[in-house]
Write a protein that holds these residues in place. Structure first.
Motif, PDB file in Angstrom:
ATOM      1  N   ILE A   1       0.878  -1.166   0.000  1.00  0.00           N
ATOM      2  CA  ILE A   1       0.000   0.000   0.000  1.00  0.00           C
ATOM      3  C   ILE A   1       0.913   1.212   0.000  1.00  0.00           C
ATOM      4  O   ILE A   1       1.824   1.314   0.826  1.00  0.00           O
ATOM      5  CB  ILE A   1      -0.929   0.025   1.230  1.00  0.00           C
ATOM      6  N   PHE A   2       0.683   2.103  -0.936  1.00  0.00           N
ATOM      7  CA  PHE A   2       1.557   3.268  -1.085  1.00  0.00           C
ATOM      8  C   PHE A   2       0.705   4.527  -1.158  1.00  0.00           C
ATOM      9  O   PHE A   2      -0.276   4.580  -1.900  1.00  0.00           O
ATOM     10  CB  PHE A   2       2.389   3.127  -2.367  1.00  0.00           C
ATOM     11  N   SER A   3       1.079   5.535  -0.376  1.00  0.00           N
ATOM     12  CA  SER A   3       0.371   6.810  -0.400  1.00  0.00           C
ATOM     13  C   SER A   3       1.389   7.932  -0.288  1.00  0.00           C
ATOM     14  O   SER A   3       2.293   7.877   0.541  1.00  0.00           O
ATOM     15  CB  SER A   3      -0.621   6.887   0.763  1.00  0.00           C
ATOM     16  N   LEU A   4       1.243   8.932  -1.137  1.00  0.00           N
ATOM     17  CA  LEU A   4       2.151  10.075  -1.123  1.00  0.00           C
ATOM     18  C   LEU A   4       1.328  11.332  -1.336  1.00  0.00           C
ATOM     19  O   LEU A   4       0.538  11.414  -2.273  1.00  0.00           O
ATOM     20  CB  LEU A   4       3.197   9.927  -2.231  1.00  0.00           C
ATOM     21  N   MET A   5       1.506  12.300  -0.434  1.00  0.00           N
ATOM     22  CA  MET A   5       0.788  13.572  -0.527  1.00  0.00           C
ATOM     23  C   MET A   5       1.800  14.702  -0.391  1.00  0.00           C
ATOM     24  O   MET A   5       2.705  14.624   0.431  1.00  0.00           O
ATOM     25  CB  MET A   5      -0.265  13.674   0.574  1.00  0.00           C
ATOM     26  N   THR A   6       1.660  15.732  -1.223  1.00  0.00           N
ATOM     27  CA  THR A   6       2.568  16.872  -1.163  1.00  0.00           C
ATOM     28  C   THR A   6       1.771  18.172  -1.167  1.00  0.00           C
ATOM     29  O   THR A   6       0.579  18.176  -1.460  1.00  0.00           O
ATOM     30  CB  THR A   6       3.525  16.903  -2.379  1.00  0.00           C
ATOM     31  N   GLY A   7       2.455  19.239  -0.908  1.00  0.00           N
ATOM     32  CA  GLY A   7       1.876  20.580  -1.006  1.00  0.00           C
ATOM     33  C   GLY A   7       2.314  21.282  -2.276  1.00  0.00           C
ATOM     34  O   GLY A   7       2.196  22.503  -2.374  1.00  0.00           O
TER      35      GLY A   7
ATOM     36  N   GLU B   1       6.721  12.028  -9.394  1.00  0.00           N
ATOM     37  CA  GLU B   1       6.999  10.669  -9.849  1.00  0.00           C
ATOM     38  C   GLU B   1       8.388  10.208  -9.401  1.00  0.00           C
ATOM     39  O   GLU B   1       8.555   9.053  -8.984  1.00  0.00           O
ATOM     40  CB  GLU B   1       6.894  10.595 -11.376  1.00  0.00           C
ATOM     41  N   GLU B   2       9.366  11.098  -9.480  1.00  0.00           N
ATOM     42  CA  GLU B   2      10.720  10.751  -9.027  1.00  0.00           C
ATOM     43  C   GLU B   2      10.738  10.486  -7.525  1.00  0.00           C
ATOM     44  O   GLU B   2      11.400   9.553  -7.058  1.00  0.00           O
ATOM     45  CB  GLU B   2      11.693  11.869  -9.378  1.00  0.00           C
ATOM     46  N   LEU B   3      10.028  11.305  -6.759  1.00  0.00           N
ATOM     47  CA  LEU B   3       9.961  11.116  -5.308  1.00  0.00           C
ATOM     48  C   LEU B   3       9.293   9.783  -4.975  1.00  0.00           C
ATOM     49  O   LEU B   3       9.782   9.025  -4.135  1.00  0.00           O
ATOM     50  CB  LEU B   3       9.195  12.268  -4.665  1.00  0.00           C
ATOM     51  N   ALA B   4       8.189   9.473  -5.650  1.00  0.00           N
ATOM     52  CA  ALA B   4       7.491   8.210  -5.404  1.00  0.00           C
ATOM     53  C   ALA B   4       8.394   7.022  -5.716  1.00  0.00           C
ATOM     54  O   ALA B   4       8.460   6.055  -4.943  1.00  0.00           O
ATOM     55  CB  ALA B   4       6.213   8.145  -6.228  1.00  0.00           C
ATOM     56  N   ALA B   5       9.103   7.086  -6.830  1.00  0.00           N
ATOM     57  CA  ALA B   5       9.997   5.987  -7.207  1.00  0.00           C
ATOM     58  C   ALA B   5      11.124   5.822  -6.199  1.00  0.00           C
ATOM     59  O   ALA B   5      11.476   4.695  -5.821  1.00  0.00           O
ATOM     60  CB  ALA B   5      10.569   6.237  -8.599  1.00  0.00           C
ATOM     61  N   THR B   6      11.682   6.916  -5.736  1.00  0.00           N
ATOM     62  CA  THR B   6      12.770   6.862  -4.748  1.00  0.00           C
ATOM     63  C   THR B   6      12.288   6.244  -3.440  1.00  0.00           C
ATOM     64  O   THR B   6      12.966   5.388  -2.857  1.00  0.00           O
ATOM     65  CB  THR B   6      13.325   8.270  -4.493  1.00  0.00           C
TER      66      THR B   6
ATOM     67  N   ASP C   1      11.632   2.511  -3.967  1.00  0.00           N
ATOM     68  CA  ASP C   1      12.892   1.772  -4.082  1.00  0.00           C
ATOM     69  C   ASP C   1      13.574   1.577  -2.730  1.00  0.00           C
ATOM     70  O   ASP C   1      14.339   0.635  -2.550  1.00  0.00           O
ATOM     71  CB  ASP C   1      13.846   2.478  -5.043  1.00  0.00           C
ATOM     72  N   ALA C   2      13.277   2.432  -1.763  1.00  0.00           N
ATOM     73  CA  ALA C   2      13.877   2.314  -0.432  1.00  0.00           C
ATOM     74  C   ALA C   2      13.356   1.097   0.322  1.00  0.00           C
ATOM     75  O   ALA C   2      13.959   0.678   1.313  1.00  0.00           O
ATOM     76  CB  ALA C   2      13.615   3.577   0.381  1.00  0.00           C
ATOM     77  N   ARG C   3      12.278   0.489  -0.136  1.00  0.00           N
ATOM     78  CA  ARG C   3      11.724  -0.672   0.577  1.00  0.00           C
ATOM     79  C   ARG C   3      12.737  -1.783   0.665  1.00  0.00           C
ATOM     80  O   ARG C   3      12.769  -2.523   1.636  1.00  0.00           O
ATOM     81  CB  ARG C   3      10.437  -1.141  -0.099  1.00  0.00           C
ATOM     82  N   GLU C   4      13.590  -1.937  -0.334  1.00  0.00           N
ATOM     83  CA  GLU C   4      14.600  -2.983  -0.300  1.00  0.00           C
ATOM     84  C   GLU C   4      15.561  -2.778   0.864  1.00  0.00           C
ATOM     85  O   GLU C   4      15.878  -3.711   1.573  1.00  0.00           O
ATOM     86  CB  GLU C   4      15.367  -3.018  -1.620  1.00  0.00           C
ATOM     87  N   ALA C   5      15.994  -1.544   1.065  1.00  0.00           N
ATOM     88  CA  ALA C   5      16.888  -1.245   2.189  1.00  0.00           C
ATOM     89  C   ALA C   5      16.190  -1.505   3.519  1.00  0.00           C
ATOM     90  O   ALA C   5      16.803  -2.001   4.463  1.00  0.00           O
ATOM     91  CB  ALA C   5      17.362   0.201   2.121  1.00  0.00           C
ATOM     92  N   LEU C   6      14.910  -1.198   3.603  1.00  0.00           N
ATOM     93  CA  LEU C   6      14.171  -1.441   4.844  1.00  0.00           C
ATOM     94  C   LEU C   6      14.015  -2.926   5.109  1.00  0.00           C
ATOM     95  O   LEU C   6      14.091  -3.362   6.250  1.00  0.00           O
ATOM     96  CB  LEU C   6      12.792  -0.774   4.773  1.00  0.00           C
ATOM     97  N   ASN C   7      13.806  -3.728   4.072  1.00  0.00           N
ATOM     98  CA  ASN C   7      13.663  -5.167   4.228  1.00  0.00           C
ATOM     99  C   ASN C   7      14.973  -5.812   4.682  1.00  0.00           C
ATOM    100  O   ASN C   7      14.967  -6.825   5.376  1.00  0.00           O
ATOM    101  CB  ASN C   7      13.193  -5.823   2.926  1.00  0.00           C
TER     102      ASN C   7
END
Length: 67
Positions: free
Chosen positions: A32-38, A50-55, A58-64
């Motif tokens: 589940i992914f959610s991203l909100m900005t101003g 889009e770049e922020l969402a992808a970054t 992609d960090a999920r691998e480091a968290l795992n």
């Protein structure tokens, strides 16, 4: 992937937003992914979003790896 995007663009900075939320399937797992900005809606900000969402995704691998 299932998603629900939204955006608001107004001359008043208090009423600007780009957001997206959804379910993403990757490598046999659902996320589940959610991203909100101003940020105000616009082509250049959508690209940044889009770049922020992808970054972030992609960090999920480091968290795992930390488990």
């Amino acid at each position: 992937m299932l998603d629900k995007a939204g955006w608001i663009s107004d001359s008043d900075p208090d009423y600007n937003a780009i957001c997206d939320a959804g379910i993403i399937e990757a490598d046999g797992h659902d996320y589940i992914f959610s991203l909100m900005t101003g940020m105000p809606d616009g082509e250049s900000n959508r690209l940044l979003f889009e770049e922020l969402a992808a970054t972030i995704f992609d960090a999920r691998e480091a968290l795992n790896l930390q488990q």
